[in-house]
Design an enzyme around this catalytic site. Structure first.
Site, PDB file in Angstrom:
ATOM      1  CG  LEU A   1       6.293  23.858  37.987  1.00 43.20           C
ATOM      2  CD1 LEU A   1       4.824  23.929  37.595  1.00 43.20           C
ATOM      3  CD2 LEU A   1       6.592  24.854  39.100  1.00 43.20           C
ATOM      4  CD  GLU A   2       9.817  16.877  43.211  1.00 39.64           C
ATOM      5  OE1 GLU A   2       8.662  16.406  43.306  1.00 39.64           O
ATOM      6  OE2 GLU A   2      10.579  17.005  44.161  1.00 39.64           O
ATOM      7  CG  LEU A   3       4.463  20.371  40.901  1.00 42.29           C
ATOM      8  CD1 LEU A   3       3.300  20.745  39.990  1.00 42.29           C
ATOM      9  CD2 LEU A   3       4.832  21.539  41.793  1.00 42.29           C
TER      10      LEU A   3
END
Length: 599
Positions: A310-312
Site C-alpha cells: 500500500l502506497e497511500l
C-alpha cells in the site's frame, strides 16, 4: 611545461574524455553485466497516438461540469481534458466478468512466460525502453491530454521515472532474483542453503491518476521481469490514456514472440478494483491511492489472504535551516510544491522555515509564485508553467482547508481559489497558493492537500522542527535543507517517514535501487529497489547436500522407537550446548556426552 599541463587539464577534450572514462567505469564496475544485456536484439515497434493528441485535432465539444460520470448511464466514463475541458470520448467501465476474463488470460500467458530466461525478459524491457525514449514527446502529449499536466512535468514525472525504473531493472534485475546463498550454520555445515525467488503467478495493481503513464507501466516492469502476469486497474480519471499505454507493452511482447495477454489493463470504478482484489487467482496486490481506500483494499484482500503493498500518499515536510544554500533551496522547493499542480504523493506539502530566514523566504516565494503561468501545454505552447488539476470537484475541499487556516491566524499571500482561464473557462485550474504563518492546530497541516498550495510554518530549533514534522499521521517522504551535512543527517534520522533527502525532494524514486514507500497511514510494503522486485516473488527456502557421501542420519539413540528417553534427552540437549553454547568447557563436556551416547 606546468602551464601546458594545466591548460590541457582544463580543456574541453580532457573534460570530455574524463567524463567518458567515468561513465564507462561506472557501467563496467557497478553494473558489469550491462554489456551482457545486449546479446538478444531489440525490435522497433510503432504505435500511432490518438487523434485527440495530434496538432490538427479541432474538437470543440466541452464538458459542462467537472464530472466523469455519464448521467444517462453510470457505467460509462466521460473522458475530457482538464486543461481545456474538451471532451475526448467515452469509455465503458469494465464488468466483473471482464475482470475475471482478463485475470484468466493473464494466467494462461504467464504459464509460458514463467519459463522464459532473464535475457528474454530484458529483451522485452529494452524494446520498451527504446520506444519510450524515441517517442517520449508522443507519450507526454497523451498524458497531458488526459491529465492536464504540462509537457515538462510529463517529461520529468512520466518519462524520466519510467526509464530510470526500466534501466535499473534491466541492469540489476537478474542479480536481485538469482538464488540467494545463505549460511547453513554449524550443525548443517554440510548443506547448501538458498532462497529461491519464484514468480507469484498473476499479480494485480490498482494505480492512481496523477501520472497515467508511469503509474500503469511501473508495476508492469517489476511484475513481468519476475516472471508474472499482471492485471492493472487503471484509474477512471484517466481512462482515455490506458489503451495507448497498454499497446506499448503488448507490442513489445508480441514483437519478441510472447503473448500480449500477459499484461492486462482494466478501467473502471470501485467495483472493478474490488473484483480484482477479491479474485482467488490474484496472488498479490499493489495499491497506489488514498488511505481510506487502502483500508478497503486490505479488507477485500483478506478474503483470500492476498498480500498487499500500500502506497497511500503523504504530507511531506521540508525543513529549511538558516544555513541552507537558498539559491539551491528556492527552486527545489518550488518544484517540490508545484510540480504537476501539486498532485504528487511525495510532493512537498509543509515547508518549515527557521525564524532567522522566515521573512526573506516568504518574500522570495511570493515573488516566484506570482510569476507562474497557468494553461495547456498542448494548446498554448511554451508559455505555461503549471497545468490543470485532474479532479475539479476537489476545489471546494482545498478552499475549505485554506479558509480554516486563515480563520485561525494564517495569512493568504497569493492564490487560494480556482482560476478562470480566459481561453478555457470550463477547465480545472487552481491558482498557485502561498499560505504562511501556518500552525499545527490548522486542518491543512494534518490533511493531504494534493494541490498547488505552499504551506509555510515557522520553527525556532531543530527539536521544534522535528516535533512539528512528526506530528502528521502521514509519513511518506521528507526533506532537510542545510549546509551542515552532520546536522542534516541527524534531523533526517529523527524524522518519522519512509524516505528522506538532504537538500532535495523526491529523488529517492530516481535512485531506483532504493525501496519506495512509507509508514503510518502512508502505507506499508515497498516497490522499487531489490525489495520491490522481490515482492513480486514467492520466497522459497531450499537446501541440498553439498557432498553425496555426507547426509543427515538419525543416531540410534533418538531413532524411533526411542529405547531410553532419558539418554535420548541428554543426547539432544548436548547437541544444543555443543552447537550454540558460549562456554567452552560446557561445549567440550557436550561433545563427550554425544560420543558416549551416539550408539
Amino acid at each position: 611545461m606546468l602551464s601546458i599541463i594545466l591548460d590541457f587539464l582544463s580543456s574541453p577534450l580532457y573534460l570530455a574524455s574524463s567524463a567518458a572514462v567515468c561513465f564507462l567505469s561506472y557501467y563496467w564496475i557497478v553494473t558489469p553485466d550491462l554489456f551482457e544485456n545486449f546479446t538478444l536484439p531489440t525490435k522497433t515497434i510503432t504505435i500511432e497516438i490518438p487523434k485527440e493528441c495530434k496538432a490538427d485535432w479541432t474538437e470543440d465539444s466541452f464538458i459542462d461540469t467537472p464530472s466523469i460520470i455519464d448521467k444517462t448511464d453510470p457505467s460509462v466514463i466521460i473522458c475530457y481534458d482538464p486543461a481545456t475541458a474538451r471532451i475526448l470520448g467515452k469509455k465503458r467501465s469494465a464488468s466483473k466478468e471482464q475482470v475475471n476474463q482478463a485475470i484468466i488470460a493473464a494466467k494462461k500467458a504467464q504459464e509460458q512466460w514463467s519459463k522464459t530466461t532473464f535475457a528474454q525478459r530484458r529483451q522485452v524491457l529494452r524494446t520498451i525502453c527504446e520506444f519510450v525514449l524515441k517517442n517520449q514527446q508522443d507519450i507526454c502529449k497523451v498524458s497531458c491530454r488526459d491529465s492536464g499536466k504540462t509537457m515538462v512535468d510529463a517529461a520529468l514525472g512520466e518519462i524520466l521515472t519510467t526509464v530510470a525504473k526500466l534501466r535499473w531493472t534491466i541492469e540489476n534485475g537478474e542479480r536481485v532474483l538469482k538464488p540467494s546463498r545463505r549460511s547453513s550454520g554449524l550443525l548443517m555445515m554440510y548443506k547448501l542453503a538458498m532462497v529461491l525467488y519464484q514468480p507469484r503467478g498473476v499479480v494485480g495493481a490498482i494505480v492512481s491518476w496523477n501520472y497515467p503513464f508511469h503509474n500503469t507501466i511501473g508495476p508492469v516492469i517489476s511484475a513481468i521481469f519476475a516472471g508474472n502476469g499482471i492485471v492493472v486497474k487503471t484509474s477512471e480519471m484517466v481512462a482515455f490514456t490506458s489503451d495507448y499505454f497498454l499497446q506499448i507493452v503488448r507490442s513489445a511482447l508480441e514483437a519478441h514472440g510472447h503473448s500480449a495477454d500477459l499484461v492486462q489493463y482494466v478501467t473502471g470504478f470501485a467495483d472493478v478494483g474490488k473484483a480484482l482484489v477479491e479474485s482467488p487467482l490474484v496472488s498479490h496486490i499493489t495499491f497506489i491511492g488514498s488511505a481510506p481506500v487502502g483500508k478497503k483494499i486490505m479488507q477485500a484482500a483478506s478474503t483470500n489472504l492476498t498480500p498487499v503493498t500500500l502506497e497511500l500518499g503523504g504530507k511531506d515536510a521540508a525543513i529549511v535551516l538558516d544555513d541552507a544554500d537558498m539559491s539551491q533551496c528556492y527552486p527545489v522547493i518550488m518544484r517540490g510544491v508545484f510540480q504537476n499542480a501539486g498532485q504528487n504523493c511525495i510532493g512537498i506539502e509543509r515547508v518549515l522555515v527557521h525564524t532567522n530566514i522566515y521573512d526573506a523566504f516568504v518574500k522570495e516565494m511570493a515573488t516566484r509564485i506570482s510569476k507562474l503561468r497557468l494553461g495547456s501545454s498542448l494548446e498554448q505552447g511554451e508559455n505555461v508553467d503549471m497545468g490543470a488539476m485532474a479532479m475539479g470537484h476537489n476545489f471546494g475541499y482545498l478552499q475549505s482547508l485554506i479558509q480554516d487556516a486563515v480563520s485561525k491566524g494564517a495569512r493568504l499571500i497569493a492564490g487560494g481559489k480556482p482560476y478562470l482561464h480566459p481561453l478555457y473557462p470550463k477547465a480545472q485550474y487552481f491558482m498557485p497558493t502561498l499560505l504562511v504563518d501556518v500552525t499545527p492546530d490548522m486542518d491543512i497541516v494534518h490533511n493531504e492537500v494534493f494541490g498547488p498550495i505552499m504551506t509555510v510554518m515557522k520553527f525556532n530549533s531543530h527539536v521544534d522542527a522535528i516535533r512539528v514534522a512528526n506530528a502528521s499521521p502521514f509519513a511518506l517522504g521528507s526533506s532537510v535543507f542545510t549546509s551542515n551535512v552532520k546536522a542534516g543527517r541527524k534531523i533526517a534520522m529523527a524524522l518519522k517517514c519512509g524516505m528522506v533527502n538532504n537538500n532535495d525532494f523526491g529523488v529517492n524514486y530516481l535512485c531506483q535501487s532504493l525501496p519506495f514507500g512509507g509508514v503510518g497511514i502512508s502505507g506499508f510494503g515497498r516497490f522499487a529497489g531489490e525489495e520491490g522486485l522481490r515482492a513480486m516473488c514467492n520466497e522459497k527456502s531450499y537446501t541440498e547436500d553439498m557432498f553425496s557421501a555426507v547426509k543427515t542420519k538419525i543416531p540410534p539413540v533418538v531413532d524411533y522407537p526411542i529405547k531410553n528417553a532419558s539418554i535420548a534427552f541428554d543426547f539432544a540437549s548436548s547437541i544444543n550446548i555443543f552447537a550454540f553454547g558460549t562456554n567452552l568447557i560446557d561445549r567440550f563436556k557436550a561433545v563427550t556426552t554425544l560420543a558416549k551416547n551416539a550408539q
